[in-house]
Design a protein around this motif. Structure first.
Motif, PDB file in Angstrom:
ATOM      1  N   ASP A   1       0.801  -1.227   0.000  1.00  0.00           N
ATOM      2  CA  ASP A   1       0.000   0.000   0.000  1.00  0.00           C
ATOM      3  C   ASP A   1       0.834   1.277   0.000  1.00  0.00           C
ATOM      4  OD1 ASP A   1      -2.274  -1.638   0.073  1.00  0.00           O
ATOM      5  OD2 ASP A   1      -2.310  -1.640   2.254  1.00  0.00           O
ATOM      6  N   ALA A   2       1.978   1.258  -0.681  1.00  0.00           N
ATOM      7  CA  ALA A   2       2.824   2.448  -0.752  1.00  0.00           C
ATOM      8  C   ALA A   2       2.050   3.600  -1.397  1.00  0.00           C
ATOM      9  CB  ALA A   2       4.088   2.152  -1.551  1.00  0.00           C
ATOM     10  N   VAL A   3       2.313   4.807  -0.905  1.00  0.00           N
ATOM     11  CA  VAL A   3       1.667   6.015  -1.401  1.00  0.00           C
ATOM     12  C   VAL A   3       2.756   6.946  -1.933  1.00  0.00           C
ATOM     13  CG1 VAL A   3       0.303   8.039  -0.731  1.00  0.00           C
ATOM     14  CG2 VAL A   3      -0.186   5.809   0.304  1.00  0.00           C
ATOM     15  N   THR A   4       2.563   7.486  -3.138  1.00  0.00           N
ATOM     16  CA  THR A   4       3.495   8.468  -3.694  1.00  0.00           C
ATOM     17  C   THR A   4       2.916   9.861  -3.458  1.00  0.00           C
ATOM     18  OG1 THR A   4       4.252   6.911  -5.370  1.00  0.00           O
ATOM     19  CG2 THR A   4       4.691   9.247  -5.772  1.00  0.00           C
ATOM     20  N   VAL A   5       3.770  10.753  -2.961  1.00  0.00           N
ATOM     21  CA  VAL A   5       3.349  12.086  -2.549  1.00  0.00           C
ATOM     22  C   VAL A   5       4.207  13.134  -3.249  1.00  0.00           C
ATOM     23  CG1 VAL A   5       3.150  13.627  -0.544  1.00  0.00           C
ATOM     24  CG2 VAL A   5       2.684  11.182  -0.281  1.00  0.00           C
ATOM     25  N   GLU A   6       3.600  14.245  -3.634  1.00  0.00           N
ATOM     26  CA  GLU A   6       4.327  15.406  -4.149  1.00  0.00           C
ATOM     27  C   GLU A   6       3.908  16.618  -3.330  1.00  0.00           C
ATOM     28  OE1 GLU A   6       3.574  15.808  -8.324  1.00  0.00           O
ATOM     29  OE2 GLU A   6       4.789  14.062  -8.826  1.00  0.00           O
ATOM     30  N   LEU A   7       4.909  17.302  -2.733  1.00  0.00           N
ATOM     31  CA  LEU A   7       4.638  18.477  -1.897  1.00  0.00           C
ATOM     32  C   LEU A   7       5.720  19.529  -2.107  1.00  0.00           C
ATOM     33  CD1 LEU A   7       3.757  16.757   1.519  1.00  0.00           C
ATOM     34  CD2 LEU A   7       2.180  18.040   0.054  1.00  0.00           C
ATOM     35  N   PRO A   8       5.389  20.795  -1.868  1.00  0.00           N
ATOM     36  CA  PRO A   8       6.423  21.824  -1.905  1.00  0.00           C
ATOM     37  C   PRO A   8       7.428  21.602  -0.774  1.00  0.00           C
ATOM     38  CG  PRO A   8       4.222  22.818  -1.839  1.00  0.00           C
ATOM     39  CD  PRO A   8       4.063  21.351  -1.601  1.00  0.00           C
ATOM     40  N   ILE A   9       8.691  21.908  -1.031  1.00  0.00           N
ATOM     41  CA  ILE A   9       9.701  21.842   0.028  1.00  0.00           C
ATOM     42  C   ILE A   9       9.550  23.090   0.879  1.00  0.00           C
ATOM     43  CG2 ILE A   9      12.185  21.864   0.533  1.00  0.00           C
ATOM     44  CD1 ILE A   9      12.572  20.309  -2.125  1.00  0.00           C
ATOM     45  N   HIS A  10       9.335  22.893   2.158  1.00  0.00           N
ATOM     46  CA  HIS A  10       9.146  24.003   3.094  1.00  0.00           C
ATOM     47  C   HIS A  10      10.485  24.541   3.604  1.00  0.00           C
ATOM     48  CE1 HIS A  10       7.292  26.391   6.233  1.00  0.00           C
ATOM     49  NE2 HIS A  10       8.028  25.780   7.136  1.00  0.00           N
ATOM     50  N   ASP A  11      11.453  23.627   3.802  1.00  0.00           N
ATOM     51  CA  ASP A  11      12.743  24.019   4.375  1.00  0.00           C
ATOM     52  C   ASP A  11      13.722  22.866   4.197  1.00  0.00           C
ATOM     53  OD1 ASP A  11      14.608  25.572   5.732  1.00  0.00           O
ATOM     54  OD2 ASP A  11      13.655  25.382   7.694  1.00  0.00           O
ATOM     55  N   ARG A  12      14.976  23.122   4.544  1.00  0.00           N
ATOM     56  CA  ARG A  12      16.029  22.106   4.624  1.00  0.00           C
ATOM     57  C   ARG A  12      16.692  22.311   5.971  1.00  0.00           C
ATOM     58  NH1 ARG A  12      17.089  20.603  -0.835  1.00  0.00           N
ATOM     59  NH2 ARG A  12      16.056  22.096  -2.196  1.00  0.00           N
ATOM     60  N   ARG A  13      16.905  21.214   6.695  1.00  0.00           N
ATOM     61  CA  ARG A  13      17.493  21.337   8.029  1.00  0.00           C
ATOM     62  C   ARG A  13      18.503  20.240   8.278  1.00  0.00           C
ATOM     63  NH1 ARG A  13      11.957  22.251  10.953  1.00  0.00           N
ATOM     64  NH2 ARG A  13      11.535  24.323  10.175  1.00  0.00           N
ATOM     65  N   THR A  14      19.482  20.592   9.104  1.00  0.00           N
ATOM     66  CA  THR A  14      20.401  19.581   9.606  1.00  0.00           C
ATOM     67  C   THR A  14      19.805  19.075  10.912  1.00  0.00           C
ATOM     68  OG1 THR A  14      22.278  20.694   8.599  1.00  0.00           O
ATOM     69  CG2 THR A  14      22.753  19.121  10.371  1.00  0.00           C
ATOM     70  N   ILE A  15      19.554  17.779  10.961  1.00  0.00           N
ATOM     71  CA  ILE A  15      18.933  17.138  12.125  1.00  0.00           C
ATOM     72  C   ILE A  15      19.956  16.210  12.757  1.00  0.00           C
ATOM     73  CG2 ILE A  15      17.059  15.631  12.905  1.00  0.00           C
ATOM     74  CD1 ILE A  15      16.022  18.273  11.802  1.00  0.00           C
ATOM     75  N   ARG A  16      20.094  16.304  14.062  1.00  0.00           N
ATOM     76  CA  ARG A  16      20.973  15.393  14.802  1.00  0.00           C
ATOM     77  C   ARG A  16      20.108  14.302  15.407  1.00  0.00           C
ATOM     78  NH1 ARG A  16      23.065  18.702  18.231  1.00  0.00           N
ATOM     79  NH2 ARG A  16      21.832  18.010  19.989  1.00  0.00           N
ATOM     80  N   SER A  17      20.403  13.065  15.057  1.00  0.00           N
ATOM     81  CA  SER A  17      19.618  11.936  15.552  1.00  0.00           C
ATOM     82  C   SER A  17      20.025  11.591  16.982  1.00  0.00           C
ATOM     83  CB  SER A  17      19.819  10.722  14.644  1.00  0.00           C
ATOM     84  OG  SER A  17      21.149  10.256  14.759  1.00  0.00           O
ATOM     85  N   SER A  18      19.276  10.669  17.575  1.00  0.00           N
ATOM     86  CA  SER A  18      19.543  10.269  18.958  1.00  0.00           C
ATOM     87  C   SER A  18      20.915   9.628  19.127  1.00  0.00           C
ATOM     88  CB  SER A  18      18.453   9.321  19.461  1.00  0.00           C
ATOM     89  OG  SER A  18      18.399   8.181  18.634  1.00  0.00           O
ATOM     90  N   ASN A  19      21.484   9.096  18.022  1.00  0.00           N
ATOM     91  CA  ASN A  19      22.827   8.500  18.127  1.00  0.00           C
ATOM     92  C   ASN A  19      23.931   9.520  17.848  1.00  0.00           C
ATOM     93  OD1 ASN A  19      22.924   8.797  15.362  1.00  0.00           O
ATOM     94  ND2 ASN A  19      22.800   6.614  14.905  1.00  0.00           N
ATOM     95  N   GLY A  20      23.553  10.808  17.674  1.00  0.00           N
ATOM     96  CA  GLY A  20      24.539  11.860  17.507  1.00  0.00           C
ATOM     97  C   GLY A  20      24.925  12.169  16.067  1.00  0.00           C
ATOM     98  N   GLN A  21      24.434  11.393  15.117  1.00  0.00           N
ATOM     99  CA  GLN A  21      24.747  11.628  13.703  1.00  0.00           C
ATOM    100  C   GLN A  21      23.909  12.782  13.167  1.00  0.00           C
ATOM    101  OE1 GLN A  21      27.106  10.213  12.094  1.00  0.00           O
ATOM    102  NE2 GLN A  21      27.517   8.306  13.149  1.00  0.00           N
ATOM    103  N   SER A  22      24.538  13.635  12.343  1.00  0.00           N
ATOM    104  CA  SER A  22      23.816  14.734  11.705  1.00  0.00           C
ATOM    105  C   SER A  22      23.466  14.350  10.276  1.00  0.00           C
ATOM    106  CB  SER A  22      24.671  15.998  11.695  1.00  0.00           C
ATOM    107  OG  SER A  22      24.805  16.488  13.009  1.00  0.00           O
TER     108      SER A  22
END
Length: 163
Positions: free
Chosen positions: A69-90
């Protein structure tokens, strides 16, 4: 003036949510007060331009450990961010705006797109979304209700699609 919304809707630490503006009726999410942003498992992420604006096309697998049941989505890009995960990787991530229906209420939230294939939940709901009037009971689950048993079984890969 900084307006605060008082928590009026209590959720558990995990909930069934829907993403009504992209056609996902059920998706199991972890309510994560340790994460600022919400995150969604996305695959085949492809940026493109439409009418001079940056857009993204991506797929969503609504079921855990399944590609049904995969769904394909098209949306405007709102932003780009650097996210640091719980294991410390960005990681650099695209951000889209999505409506999330949680515990009977629909809120608009900034959601980062990432590969969560190895994670237990396809989606994390972070503090920014929860600040729109939600409180969390960490000892409870599914306070917003559950889908019918057949849907829950499909999420666990225990049924096959109708032919």
């Amino acid at each position: 003036m900084n307006e605060h919304t008082h928590s009026s809707t209590i959720t558990g630490w995990r909930e069934w949510v829907s993403l009504p503006n992209v056609g996902v009726t059920w998706l199991k999410a972890k309510i994560d007060t340790g994460a600022r942003s919400s995150a969604l498992h996305a695959f085949d992420v492809e940026e493109f331009e439409r009418d001079g604006a940056s857009w993204v096309r991506f797929g969503i697998h609504p079921w855990q450990q399944s590609e049904l049941d995969a769904v394909t989505v098209e949306l405007p890009i709102h932003d780009r961010r650097t996210i640091r995960s719980s294991n410390g990787q960005s990681e650099q991530r695209l951000v889209v705006l999505l409506d999330i229906e949680l515990s009977g209420r629909t809120v608009s939230a900034e959601v980062t797109l990432t590969n969560r294939d190895v994670m237990d939940f396809r989606m994390l709901i972070g503090r920014e979304a929860l600040a729109q009037g939600f409180g969390v009971n960490p000892a409870a689950s599914y306070l917003g209700g559950k889908p019918k048993k057949a849907t829950r079984r499909r999420n666990r890969g225990k049924s096959t699609p109708a032919a």
